[in-house]
Design a protein around this motif. Sequence first.
Motif, PDB file in Angstrom:
ATOM      1  N   THR A  53      11.405 -13.050 -14.101  1.00  0.00           N
ATOM      2  CA  THR A  53      10.629 -13.497 -12.948  1.00  0.00           C
ATOM      3  C   THR A  53      10.962 -12.711 -11.697  1.00  0.00           C
ATOM      4  OG1 THR A  53      12.236 -15.218 -12.442  1.00  0.00           O
ATOM      5  CG2 THR A  53      10.379 -15.843 -13.840  1.00  0.00           C
ATOM      6  N   GLU A  54      12.045 -11.941 -11.731  1.00  0.00           N
ATOM      7  CA  GLU A  54      12.467 -11.202 -10.553  1.00  0.00           C
ATOM      8  C   GLU A  54      12.056  -9.732 -10.626  1.00  0.00           C
ATOM      9  OE1 GLU A  54      16.645 -11.819 -10.342  1.00  0.00           O
ATOM     10  OE2 GLU A  54      16.458 -13.877  -9.633  1.00  0.00           O
ATOM     11  N   ILE A  55      10.944  -9.440 -11.282  1.00  0.00           N
ATOM     12  CA  ILE A  55      10.466  -8.068 -11.389  1.00  0.00           C
ATOM     13  C   ILE A  55      10.004  -7.609 -10.013  1.00  0.00           C
ATOM     14  CG2 ILE A  55       8.707  -6.582 -12.393  1.00  0.00           C
ATOM     15  CD1 ILE A  55       8.738  -8.416 -14.827  1.00  0.00           C
ATOM     16  N   LEU A  56      10.469  -6.459  -9.611  1.00  0.00           N
ATOM     17  CA  LEU A  56      10.094  -5.931  -8.302  1.00  0.00           C
ATOM     18  C   LEU A  56       8.738  -5.240  -8.400  1.00  0.00           C
ATOM     19  CD1 LEU A  56      13.520  -4.429  -7.203  1.00  0.00           C
ATOM     20  CD2 LEU A  56      12.500  -6.587  -6.496  1.00  0.00           C
ATOM     21  N   LEU A  57       7.856  -5.623  -7.532  1.00  0.00           N
ATOM     22  CA  LEU A  57       6.530  -5.018  -7.494  1.00  0.00           C
ATOM     23  C   LEU A  57       6.550  -3.822  -6.555  1.00  0.00           C
ATOM     24  CD1 LEU A  57       4.347  -8.229  -7.297  1.00  0.00           C
ATOM     25  CD2 LEU A  57       4.831  -6.843  -9.297  1.00  0.00           C
ATOM     26  N   PRO A  58       5.732  -2.826  -6.840  1.00  0.00           N
ATOM     27  CA  PRO A  58       5.696  -1.663  -5.953  1.00  0.00           C
ATOM     28  C   PRO A  58       5.321  -2.069  -4.532  1.00  0.00           C
ATOM     29  CG  PRO A  58       4.492  -1.234  -7.972  1.00  0.00           C
ATOM     30  CD  PRO A  58       4.858  -2.674  -7.989  1.00  0.00           C
ATOM     31  N   GLU A  59       5.844  -1.308  -3.601  1.00  0.00           N
ATOM     32  CA  GLU A  59       5.605  -1.602  -2.194  1.00  0.00           C
ATOM     33  C   GLU A  59       4.125  -1.407  -1.869  1.00  0.00           C
ATOM     34  OE1 GLU A  59       7.080   0.313   1.934  1.00  0.00           O
ATOM     35  OE2 GLU A  59       8.629  -0.048   0.430  1.00  0.00           O
ATOM     36  N   GLY A  60       3.538  -2.344  -1.180  1.00  0.00           N
ATOM     37  CA  GLY A  60       2.147  -2.254  -0.754  1.00  0.00           C
ATOM     38  C   GLY A  60       1.148  -2.716  -1.801  1.00  0.00           C
ATOM     39  N   LEU A  61       1.628  -3.186  -2.949  1.00  0.00           N
ATOM     40  CA  LEU A  61       0.723  -3.605  -4.017  1.00  0.00           C
ATOM     41  C   LEU A  61      -0.144  -4.779  -3.577  1.00  0.00           C
ATOM     42  CD1 LEU A  61      -0.211  -3.339  -6.957  1.00  0.00           C
ATOM     43  CD2 LEU A  61       1.563  -4.971  -7.578  1.00  0.00           C
ATOM     44  N   GLU A  62       0.451  -5.740  -2.911  1.00  0.00           N
ATOM     45  CA  GLU A  62      -0.304  -6.922  -2.488  1.00  0.00           C
ATOM     46  C   GLU A  62      -1.433  -6.543  -1.540  1.00  0.00           C
ATOM     47  OE1 GLU A  62       0.468 -11.252  -0.401  1.00  0.00           O
ATOM     48  OE2 GLU A  62       2.176 -10.018  -0.975  1.00  0.00           O
ATOM     49  N   GLU A  63      -1.148  -5.650  -0.590  1.00  0.00           N
ATOM     50  CA  GLU A  63      -2.180  -5.232   0.365  1.00  0.00           C
ATOM     51  C   GLU A  63      -3.304  -4.487  -0.345  1.00  0.00           C
ATOM     52  OE1 GLU A  63       1.136  -4.436   0.945  1.00  0.00           O
ATOM     53  OE2 GLU A  63       1.488  -6.114   2.315  1.00  0.00           O
ATOM     54  N   ARG A  64      -2.915  -3.612  -1.290  1.00  0.00           N
ATOM     55  CA  ARG A  64      -3.950  -2.855  -2.023  1.00  0.00           C
ATOM     56  C   ARG A  64      -4.819  -3.783  -2.848  1.00  0.00           C
ATOM     57  NH1 ARG A  64      -0.030   1.708  -4.224  1.00  0.00           N
ATOM     58  NH2 ARG A  64       0.633  -0.164  -5.291  1.00  0.00           N
ATOM     59  N   LEU A  65      -4.202  -4.781  -3.494  1.00  0.00           N
ATOM     60  CA  LEU A  65      -4.981  -5.732  -4.274  1.00  0.00           C
ATOM     61  C   LEU A  65      -5.935  -6.530  -3.395  1.00  0.00           C
ATOM     62  CD1 LEU A  65      -2.377  -7.102  -6.836  1.00  0.00           C
ATOM     63  CD2 LEU A  65      -4.377  -5.700  -7.317  1.00  0.00           C
ATOM     64  N   GLU A  66      -5.449  -6.978  -2.241  1.00  0.00           N
ATOM     65  CA  GLU A  66      -6.311  -7.718  -1.324  1.00  0.00           C
ATOM     66  C   GLU A  66      -7.475  -6.853  -0.857  1.00  0.00           C
ATOM     67  OE1 GLU A  66      -3.961  -9.289   1.866  1.00  0.00           O
ATOM     68  OE2 GLU A  66      -2.885 -10.683   0.559  1.00  0.00           O
ATOM     69  N   GLN A  67      -7.201  -5.583  -0.582  1.00  0.00           N
ATOM     70  CA  GLN A  67      -8.257  -4.677  -0.135  1.00  0.00           C
ATOM     71  C   GLN A  67      -9.293  -4.470  -1.243  1.00  0.00           C
ATOM     72  OE1 GLN A  67      -6.886  -0.751   0.819  1.00  0.00           O
ATOM     73  NE2 GLN A  67      -8.891  -0.045   1.477  1.00  0.00           N
TER      74      GLN A  67
END
Length: 164
Positions: A53-67
């Motif tokens: 559950t503690e897998i690190l997601l790439p930086e900025g992934l959330e913003e790119r997905l939202e976009q």
Amino acid sequence: MNKKDISQILEAFYNGEASPEEENELKAFFQDTTLPGEWQQEKEIFERYLRATEILLPEGLEERLEQKLSEHIAGKQRSFRYYLIRVAGVAAAVLLGAGIFFHTLLPAESVTADTFDDPVEAAIVAEQTLIFLSEQLNLGLNQVKEAQGEIHKINNIVYQQLKD
């Protein structure tokens, strides 16, 4: 904390229903170095789940997905081409329905007609046509017979070679 409470919290954790506070309680429980032997296997399983559950997601992934989601939702607005295709489909269906309606409603005119006024002349032309057709058919049959003869010769040669 007793075994029953830990077992219930573990069950909730494995089902994805544990609260962050309960997860912290489990972390604290399993970090204890004087853990009884019966809990060692559960400790390993818990730590594996926790690491998963503690897998690190790439930086900025959330913003790119939202976009991308925003662009996708905005792209759902119907284009002119979409409406043009819809209108063309309706028009085609209306024309097809009208064609079927008028075809069944109106009486069909006879399209067959004699091509010769004189029956003797028609018989002569028909005979000539049948003779031409027969000659062409015989030419094709002669070519087939020649090919069959060649195939028969080749088969005999192959048979002789296999026999020897």
